[in-house]
Design an enzyme around this catalytic site. Structure first.
Site, PDB file in Angstrom:
ATOM      1  N   MET A 190     -15.434  -4.468  52.955  1.00  0.00           N
ATOM      2  CA  MET A 190     -15.797  -5.003  54.272  1.00  0.00           C
ATOM      3  C   MET A 190     -14.570  -5.045  55.184  1.00  0.00           C
ATOM      4  SD  MET A 190     -18.757  -7.766  53.596  1.00  0.00           S
ATOM      5  CE  MET A 190     -17.707  -9.114  53.096  1.00  0.00           C
ATOM      6  N   GLY A 191     -13.513  -4.321  54.808  1.00  0.00           N
ATOM      7  CA  GLY A 191     -12.326  -4.271  55.664  1.00  0.00           C
ATOM      8  C   GLY A 191     -11.446  -5.498  55.509  1.00  0.00           C
ATOM      9  N   ASP A 208     -14.996 -10.033  42.090  1.00  0.00           N
ATOM     10  CA  ASP A 208     -16.410 -10.341  42.311  1.00  0.00           C
ATOM     11  C   ASP A 208     -17.160  -9.960  41.036  1.00  0.00           C
ATOM     12  OD1 ASP A 208     -16.666 -10.982  45.433  1.00  0.00           O
ATOM     13  OD2 ASP A 208     -15.138  -9.462  45.113  1.00  0.00           O
ATOM     14  N   LEU A 231      -8.325  -5.277  54.876  1.00  0.00           N
ATOM     15  CA  LEU A 231      -7.859  -4.818  53.568  1.00  0.00           C
ATOM     16  C   LEU A 231      -6.569  -5.515  53.134  1.00  0.00           C
ATOM     17  CD1 LEU A 231      -8.517  -0.981  53.977  1.00  0.00           C
ATOM     18  CD2 LEU A 231     -10.040  -2.748  53.055  1.00  0.00           C
ATOM     19  N   HIS A 232      -6.512  -5.795  51.844  1.00  0.00           N
ATOM     20  CA  HIS A 232      -5.306  -6.333  51.223  1.00  0.00           C
ATOM     21  C   HIS A 232      -5.048  -5.521  49.969  1.00  0.00           C
ATOM     22  CE1 HIS A 232      -8.180  -8.180  48.551  1.00  0.00           C
ATOM     23  NE2 HIS A 232      -8.729  -8.857  49.550  1.00  0.00           N
ATOM     24  N   GLY A 250      -5.625  -6.050  46.968  1.00  0.00           N
ATOM     25  CA  GLY A 250      -6.763  -5.994  46.036  1.00  0.00           C
ATOM     26  C   GLY A 250      -7.614  -4.766  46.327  1.00  0.00           C
ATOM     27  N   HIS A 251      -7.971  -4.595  47.609  1.00  0.00           N
ATOM     28  CA  HIS A 251      -8.744  -3.402  48.005  1.00  0.00           C
ATOM     29  C   HIS A 251      -7.944  -2.130  47.727  1.00  0.00           C
ATOM     30  CE1 HIS A 251     -10.239  -6.460  51.068  1.00  0.00           C
ATOM     31  NE2 HIS A 251     -11.366  -6.089  50.498  1.00  0.00           N
ATOM     32  N   SER A 278      -9.959 -11.539  51.589  1.00  0.00           N
ATOM     33  CA  SER A 278      -9.920 -11.482  53.057  1.00  0.00           C
ATOM     34  C   SER A 278     -10.139 -12.881  53.638  1.00  0.00           C
ATOM     35  CB  SER A 278     -11.006 -10.550  53.589  1.00  0.00           C
ATOM     36  OG  SER A 278     -10.913  -9.297  52.951  1.00  0.00           O
ATOM     37  N   ARG A 279     -10.822 -13.742  52.882  1.00  0.00           N
ATOM     38  CA  ARG A 279     -11.134 -15.085  53.396  1.00  0.00           C
ATOM     39  C   ARG A 279      -9.942 -16.047  53.282  1.00  0.00           C
ATOM     40  NH1 ARG A 279     -16.735 -13.838  51.337  1.00  0.00           N
ATOM     41  NH2 ARG A 279     -18.001 -13.851  53.219  1.00  0.00           N
TER      42      ARG A 279
HETATM   43  P1  AMP Z   1     -14.851  -7.044  50.016  1.00  0.00           P
HETATM   44  O1  AMP Z   1     -14.169  -6.361  51.155  1.00  0.00           O
HETATM   45  O2  AMP Z   1     -14.558  -8.495  49.901  1.00  0.00           O
HETATM   46  O3  AMP Z   1     -16.345  -6.739  49.970  1.00  0.00           O
HETATM   47  O4  AMP Z   1     -14.245  -6.404  48.692  1.00  0.00           O
HETATM   48  C1  AMP Z   1     -14.323  -5.033  48.461  1.00  0.00           C
HETATM   49  C2  AMP Z   1     -13.954  -4.745  47.028  1.00  0.00           C
HETATM   50  O5  AMP Z   1     -12.613  -5.187  46.785  1.00  0.00           O
HETATM   51  C3  AMP Z   1     -14.848  -5.485  46.030  1.00  0.00           C
HETATM   52  O6  AMP Z   1     -15.169  -4.622  44.937  1.00  0.00           O
HETATM   53  C4  AMP Z   1     -13.969  -6.623  45.597  1.00  0.00           C
HETATM   54  O7  AMP Z   1     -14.271  -7.110  44.299  1.00  0.00           O
HETATM   55  C5  AMP Z   1     -12.609  -5.984  45.622  1.00  0.00           C
HETATM   56  N1  AMP Z   1     -11.573  -7.018  45.705  1.00  0.00           N
HETATM   57  C6  AMP Z   1     -11.492  -8.031  46.601  1.00  0.00           C
HETATM   58  N2  AMP Z   1     -10.442  -8.835  46.313  1.00  0.00           N
HETATM   59  C7  AMP Z   1      -9.853  -8.314  45.209  1.00  0.00           C
HETATM   60  C8  AMP Z   1      -8.730  -8.692  44.417  1.00  0.00           C
HETATM   61  N3  AMP Z   1      -7.996  -9.770  44.700  1.00  0.00           N
HETATM   62  N4  AMP Z   1      -8.406  -7.928  43.358  1.00  0.00           N
HETATM   63  C9  AMP Z   1      -9.151  -6.836  43.045  1.00  0.00           C
HETATM   64  N5  AMP Z   1     -10.220  -6.422  43.745  1.00  0.00           N
HETATM   65  C10 AMP Z   1     -10.573  -7.155  44.816  1.00  0.00           C
END
Ligand code: AMP
Length: 287
Positions: free
Chosen positions: A35-36, A155, A38-39, A41-42, A191-192
């Site tokens: 969902m953008g 997640d 980005l950090h 993790g993404h 992102s939150r």
């Molecule tokens: P989101 O943008 O929150 O929908 O996340 C997109 C993808 O990034 C999802 O598969 C998340 O599980 C993954 N993600 C988010 N935060 C992390 C993190 N800290 N470490 C690894 N993957 C992450």
């Protein structure tokens, strides 16, 4: 380290035909739905997609269908240019950035309800959430025809829901779950996290501390899940601004609650810190 900018595509049909052409040439496609905002993790998922495929695609779409009306859809961070800069550093090939009306044109009524694992934990607190996730993820799988899609263990339940959808509907794609990326002090990147005030950021550390305590107790021989959960509840309730949605100890495959800890378990937390809802989890192997 100069990399190419990702090619930005907004139109689902255009991406579908571009990737169909590349698949015909025998290219393997890796997809990372996001969902953008980005950090790292993404980015860890994007790096895996790039390393393990010929073509990497990162989608950036704040999916309205996975937010309930009272949730943070309107204030969810949208920082596309910065996101594209980060994807450029990794050398991602395509950024798919559809609009809501591209994904859900007038008259769109389809809904993917996966049942089972989607109805517990996050599903009980956010009853429409996983329908929204499954619907958009299936669309992304069909638009890209990806060979492999990368999700974060952060997640945990989402991965289980996506795996079940793929199995139940015979979707021809491999699902890879990548490790949780954390800040130095243990807070899982999200992102939150940017919603947190300085004080709340300190309180948010309780999630990782509680997971560490669960691990410690299980490694020290506690086998009664209720005893572990009670201790975690006590710890979290002592923290200012922290409100527990759930603390669960479950079988990592089915996410069914476990009373006695026999094999591997996943400890799952959802905690509100002020107005920000955070989730985290850890797999623990009894010694
Ligand atoms: P989101 O943008 O929150 O929908 O996340 C997109 C993808 O990034 C999802 O598969 C998340 O599980 C993954 N993600 C988010 N935060 C992390 C993190 N800290 N470490 C690894 N993957 C992450």
């Amino acid at each position: 380290m100069a990399e190419r900018k990702p090619e930005v595509i907004h139109d689902p049909k255009e991406l579908q035909s571009r990737l169909a052409e590349l698949r015909k040439q025998g290219k393997k496609i890796g997809l990372v739905p996001t969902m953008g905002a980005l950090h790292y993790g993404h980015l860890s998922l994007a790096i895996a997609a790039k390393e393990e495929n010929d073509i990497s695609v990162v989608s950036i779409f704040v999916n309205p269908k996975q937010f309930a009306p009272n949730e943070d859809f309107d204030k969810y961070p949208r920082i596309l240019e910065k996101d594209l800069d980060l994807l450029e550093q990794i050398g991602v090939d395509f950024a798919f950035v559809p609009s809501s009306s591209d994904m859900y044109p007038v008259g769109f009524d389809a809904n993917v309800h996966v049942g089972g694992v989607s109805e517990i934990l996050e599903g009980s607190f956010r009853p429409t959430h996983f329908d929204g996730v499954a619907t958009v993820v299936l669309k992304l799988f069909l638009i890209t025809g990806a060979d492999t899609a990368y999700f974060g263990q952060k997640d945990f339940q989402q991965v289980a829901v996506v795996r079940k959808m793929v199995r139940d509907l015979n979707v021809p794609i491999d699902i890879v779950s990548c490790p949780i990326i954390r800040e130095k002090d243990g807070l899982a990147l999200s992102s939150r996290n940017r919603y947190l005030s300085e004080e709340e950021r300190k309180s948010a550390l309780i999630l990782y501390e509680a997971l560490g305590q669960a691990e410690f107790m299980i490694h020290s021989g506690t086998r009664n899940a209720a005893a572990v959960k009670a201790e975690l509840r006590r710890m979290i309730e002592a923290v200012p601004d922290a409100e527990i949605d759930y603390i669960e100890i479950a079988d990592p495959a089915s996410l069914i609650e476990m009373e006695n800890i026999a094999g591997n378990v996943v400890v799952l937390l959802a905690v509100r810190i002020g107005k920000t809802r955070l989730i985290d989890n850890m797999i623990v192997q009894p010694k």
